[in-house]
Design an enzyme around this catalytic site. Structure first.
Site: not given
Ligand SMILES: Cc1ncc(COP(=O)(O)O)c(C=O)c1O
Length: 370
Positions: A37, A135, A164, A220, A264, A309, A311
Site C-alpha cells: 500500500k 480501529r 492487526h 503481512r 529564506y 526551500c 525545491d
Molecule cells: C492491516 C495491516 N497489516 C499489515 C501491515 C504491515 O505492517 P508493517 O509495515 O509494520 O509490517 C499494516 C501496515 O500498516 C496494516 O495496516
C-alpha cells in the site's frame, strides 16, 4: 529519463526486496503477503509487488481498492487483499477482478452480498477482527456469531479472518500477547464450530519476528519487505537489506563571505568565509523543512544550513573542498564508508521510518536496480 539527467531521484534495489521476502519466508515458514500500500511505502507499488512475487510472496496487501485495481491492471500475479474500507458502490470492481476485501460491519456485508448475488460471482472476503487496535473490526467475542451470520448471506466467499496489532514493535509490553490470546480463542471457537476460514492472519513485520505464534497461515509484512526496522526495540536481523537510496546533486558551489545570510529568513549566517553548496532537493520532494538536516558529499557527512526551500537546500561544504557542481549528494543510503539510514532521518524529523519512505513526493523519479 535516465539518472544522468536527473537532479533528484530515488534508487530502489529490487534485489533487496527479493532478499527480504526470502528472509520472511524462511523465518515465518508460512505464506507471505507483501504489504505494498501507499505506493509500496514510497518505493513503487508495482515494481515492489513484482519483485516480491518473484521471491515467493503469494499475496499483496493494499489499503484501498483504488490501489488494488491499479496493481491488478499492472498484471501482477498473486492474491490481492484490500485491508481497509471499500465503498459498496465500488464492490463490483473487486468482484470482477477477484480482489479480496476486508469486512467488518454487517451493513456493508449485506450490501456487498447483494451486489455479488446480482452479478452472479462471489466476492472474496476476509473478516477483520479488532482484538485491541481500536480501529476497524468486529470484537473477537462477536467473531463466531458474525461469521456464522455471514455464511447465511449468498454471494460471499469467506476466505479469511484477520487482526492487526497495535504494539507489536514494543515486544517488552504484554499488549500483543493479550491481543493474540483474544484472537486465538476466537480462532479455536471457529475451528470447533467448523467455521475456520482457509486464511487466518495477524502478524505484521514486528510480530512475524517477535511473536512466532502470530504467524498462522499468512504474515503481512510491510516495513520488513523494504528492509526497514519496525522500531528500535524490534530490529530486523542483519540479513535484511534496505532497498531505498535517495540522491540529489550539487547545483552550485561558491564561497560566501563572513556574515552572509543563507536562504529564506536568514536562519543561518556564515561565521567566516564558508563554502556553501546548493542542491536540488526541497520540501516539495519530501525533504522536511526543518533545521538540522544532513547529507553525504564525497562520502563525508555535511550539514544542511539555512531554511529548506521548496525545491532546493544549501549545504556547508568546508569539509569537502573538492565538491563541484553535478556531484552526487546522498540523503538516504550509502556513500563511501558512511550510510544515512531512513531510521536516522526519521529520528531527526521526530517521526518514524514509515513516514519518511511514504513521504517521498511523486515528482521524485524512482529508478529500479535489479
Ligand atoms: C492491516 C495491516 N497489516 C499489515 C501491515 C504491515 O505492517 P508493517 O509495515 O509494520 O509490517 C499494516 C501496515 O500498516 C496494516 O495496516
Amino acid at each position: 529519463m535516465d539518472i544522468d539527467n536527473c537532479t533528484s531521484w530515488l534508487e530502489i534495489d529490487l534485489g533487496a526486496i527479493r532478499n527480504n521476502i526470502q528472509q520472511l519466508l524462511q523465518i515465518s515458514k508460512t505464506n507471505v503477503m507483501a504489504v505494498v500500500k501507499a505506493n509500496g511505502y514510497g518505493h513503487g507499488m508495482e515494481q515492489v509487488a513484482r519483485a516480491a512475487v518473484q521471491a515467493g510472496a503469494t499475496w499483496c496487501g493494499l489499503a484501498r481498492l483504488e490501489e488494488a485495481i491499479q496493481l491488478h491492471q499492472s498484471g501482477v500475479s498473486c492474491n490481492l487483499l484490500v485491508m481497509g474500507y471499500t465503498r459498496p458502490s465500488f464492490i463490483q470492481e473487486a468482484i470482477a477482478r477477484q480482489i479480496h476485501v476486508a469486512v467488518f460491519d454487517a451493513q456493508s456485508a449485506q450490501t456487498y452480498a447483494t451486489q455479488a448475488q446480482a452479478i452472479g460471482i462471489p466476492l472474496h472476503i476476509h473478516v477483520k477482527i479488532d482484538s485491541g487496535m481500536g480501529r476497524l473490526g468486529i470484537f473477537p467475542e462477536e467473531g463466531v456469531s458474525f461469521i456464522r451470520w455471514l455464511h447465511t448471506l449468498p454471494g460471499l466467499e469467506i476466505d479469511g479472518v484477520f487482526t492487526h496489532f497495535a504494539r507489536a514493535d514494543e515486544p517488552s509490553l504484554p499488549t500483543t500477547n493479550q491481543q493474540l490470546d483474544r484472537f486465538c480463542q476466537m480462532v479455536q471457537n471457529l475451528e470447533q464450530s467448523g467455521l475456520r476460514p482457509k486464511w487466518v492472519h495477524a502478524a505484521n513485520s514486528a510480530a512475524t519476528i517477535y511473536y512466532p505464534r502470530a504467524r498462522f497461515d499468512l504474515i503481512r509484512a510491510g516495513v520488513a519487505t523494504y528492509g526497514l526496522h519496525p522500531s528500535k526495540d524490534a530490529m530486523l536481523p542483519d540479513t535484511f537489506r534496505p532497498a531505498m537510496t535517495w540522491k540529489t546533486r550539487l547545483t552550485s558551489v561558491k564561497r560566501l563571505p563572513a556574515g552572509h545570510g543563507v536562504s529564506y529568513t536568514h536562519r543561518y549566517i556564515t561565521s567566516k568565509e564558508e563554502l556553501i553548496g546548493a542542491t536540488a532537493i526541497g520540501y516539495a520532494d519530501g525533504f522536511r523543512r526543518r533545521l538540522g538536516n544532513f547529507a553525504l558529499v564525497h562520502g563525508k557527512r555535511v550539514p544542511v544550513v539555512g531554511t529548506v526551500c521548496m525545491d532546493q537546500c544549501m549545504l556547508q561544504l568546508d569539509s569537502v573542498p573538492e565538491a563541484k557542481v553535478g556531484d552526487e549528494v546522498v540523503l538516504i543510503g550509502q556513500q563511501g564508508n558512511d550510510r544515512i539510514t531512513i531510521e536516522e532521518v526519521a529520528e531527526a524529523w521526530g517521526t518514524i521510518n514509515y513516514d519518511v519512505g511514504t513521504g517521498q513526493a511523486a515528482r521524485v523519479p524512482r529508478f529500479y536496480i535489479e
